[in-house]
Every structure is written in structure tokens, then in C-alpha cells.
Design a protein around this motif. Structure first.
Motif, short mmCIF file in Angstrom:
data_model
loop_
_atom_site.label_atom_id
_atom_site.label_comp_id
_atom_site.label_asym_id
_atom_site.label_seq_id
_atom_site.Cartn_x
_atom_site.Cartn_y
_atom_site.Cartn_z
N ARG A 1 14.30 -4.69 -7.87
CA ARG A 1 13.41 -3.82 -7.11
C ARG A 1 12.24 -4.62 -6.55
N GLY A 2 11.98 -4.48 -5.26
CA GLY A 2 10.89 -5.19 -4.62
C GLY A 2 9.55 -4.50 -4.84
N GLY A 3 8.48 -5.28 -4.75
CA GLY A 3 7.14 -4.74 -4.93
C GLY A 3 6.51 -4.37 -3.60
N THR A 4 5.22 -4.05 -3.66
CA THR A 4 4.48 -3.67 -2.46
C THR A 4 3.22 -4.52 -2.36
N PHE A 5 2.65 -4.59 -1.16
CA PHE A 5 1.39 -5.32 -0.98
C PHE A 5 0.27 -4.67 -1.78
N GLY B 1 -3.77 -4.30 0.36
CA GLY B 1 -3.46 -3.03 1.01
C GLY B 1 -3.19 -3.15 2.49
N ARG B 2 -3.84 -4.11 3.14
CA ARG B 2 -3.65 -4.30 4.59
C ARG B 2 -2.58 -5.33 4.92
N GLY B 3 -1.90 -5.82 3.94
CA GLY B 3 -0.87 -6.83 4.20
C GLY B 3 -1.47 -8.22 4.22
N ILE B 4 -0.67 -9.15 4.69
CA ILE B 4 -1.10 -10.56 4.73
C ILE B 4 -1.70 -10.87 6.09
#
Length: 222
Positions: free
Chosen positions: A209-213, A219-222
């Protein structure tokens, strides 16, 4: 009430000896007890070399090679196996556990026939004698781990003996190197088994299972 017959028996780990030319299993070695722990080491084969930091400061390699791999990772396994003749009293053991120890020790020894053949070639004046090839060894740990290996360490600690000084209990430290397509000739049965093992690992990785930012505080991504 649960009956003993209804309790599933654990799958045993072990070794399978395979003819390196024909790919036919010659012998199955089942470990009496599954090891309590496995120590695994996976080292990537980086294209930049050991001294390359990839950042351009202290590294001596090419920056373009920082993310490249030369081949499969170099993987080693270590575990402790136990053999105890007193745990299988229903099996006659006039030689103690000598036979079980001998089977494992022969994985790292040439046979007398091979040594005599090499001696005959030497007496005939053969300038170069090819190293003796041993059978292909597979280590199995369930259906998801069937890998070609070479034993690199075999340390035996015998701790109990019968009246004839036959060992009846021993602890063995076993070290193995996983053989990859970089170690074996193209088309070798071991190379194909390694590729099958790697393909299965790729399938398992896709199930993770993949995670989230957000979980990383991004929260705003990379």
C-alpha cells in the motif's frame, strides 16, 4: 474440540540440490527446525563505485552514474540451524547426527571422485585444470523464496554426544550468498530461478500500500 490432526503442520525450510547441467533435483534437505531468525543483507551494485558519493563533493565517480545500477543487488543470508537426534527418537540413529552434518558439509566439499580425477589430469601433465563444479544449491523458505545460493559459511557447534562419541545435538551457523544472473552463465538453471524469484518480488512490491504526501508532512506535495 480441536484435534491434533486438524492443526496445520508448518512448512519446513530447506535446501534442494540440483544438477547444474540438467536442472534436475538430486536431493532435498529439510531442516529439522525452522530457524528463529534470518539475517539478510542487500547491497546495491552502484555504477559509480564505492567511493562515489554522487553529490560531486567527496565522490570520485561520474555524477551521471549516481542513480545507475550495474546489476542485481548482492544479497547474503545468515541463520542458525539446529539438529537434535533426541527430538526424533522414532528414527534409528546409530551414527548420531553424523549423516545430517555430512550432507551439509558436502555442499562445500568436492567429492573423492572429483579429486581423484583432478589428480589423474595433473599426473598426465595437464597444464590447466578447471575448478571443480559443485551442484546447484537452492535455499527454500516457503513458496515465495526459492533462491539459488552458494554456501559461504558453515560453522558447527556440537554440544552432546552418545556413548560412542557420535554427535547427537549441534547448532550450525550457515551463511549464503544469493547467486544472480551476474554470477551464473546465461541460460543456467540457477539464473532462470533467480529471475523467477526477482519477478515474484516485483509482484509482491506492487501489492504494498502506498502512502500520501500528507503522512510525510508535505500537504502541498514536493
Amino acid at each position: 474440540m480441536t484435534r491434533y490432526a486438524d492443526i496445520p503442520k508448518p512448512i519446513r525450510s530447506g535446501l534442494v540440490i540440483v544438477d547444474p547441467d540438467l536442472g534436475i533435483p538430486q536431493r532435498v534437505i529439510v531442516l529439522q527446525f525452522n530457524p528463529d531468525a534470518l539475517e539478510r543483507s542487500v547491497a546495491p551494485q552502484a555504477a559509480g563505485g564505492e567511493g562515489d558519493s554522487g553529490g560531486g563533493g567527496s565522490g570520485n565517480g561520474d555524477r551521471n552514474e549516481a542513480l545507475r545500477l550495474k546489476g542485481p543487488a548482492q544479497e547474503t543470508w545468515k541463520f542458525t540451524a539446529e539438529i537434535d537426534a533426541t527430538d526424533q527418537l522414532d528414527v534409528a540413529a546409530p551414527d548420531g547426527i553424523h549423516p545430517e552434518l555430512a550432507v551439509l558439509e558436502m555442499l562445500v566439499q568436492p567429492t573423492t571422485a572429483q579429486l581423484r580425477a583432478a589428480t589423474r589430469l595433473s599426473k598426465k601433465g595437464t597444464i590447466e585444470i578447471s575448478p571443480i563444479e559443485t551442484p546447484l544449491t537452492l535455499f527454500t523458505w516457503g513458496s515465495k523464496r526459492v533462491i539459488p545460493v552458494r554456501l559461504t559459511e558453515l560453522s558447527v557447534n556440537e554440544s552432546a554426544f552418545d556413548v560412542n562419541l557420535n554427535p547427537i545435538r549441534a547448532s550450525l551457523s550457515i551463511g549464503m550468498k544469493v547467486l544472480t544472473v551476474s554470477d551464473l552463465p546465461v541460460g543456467h538453471p540457477g539464473a532462470e530461478l533467480y529471475l523467477a524469484h526477482l519477478a515474484q518480488k516485483e509482484q509482491l512490491a506492487r501489492k504494498a500500500r502506498g502512502g500520501t504526501f500528507a503522512q510525510l508532512g508535505l500537504g502541498r506535495g514536493i
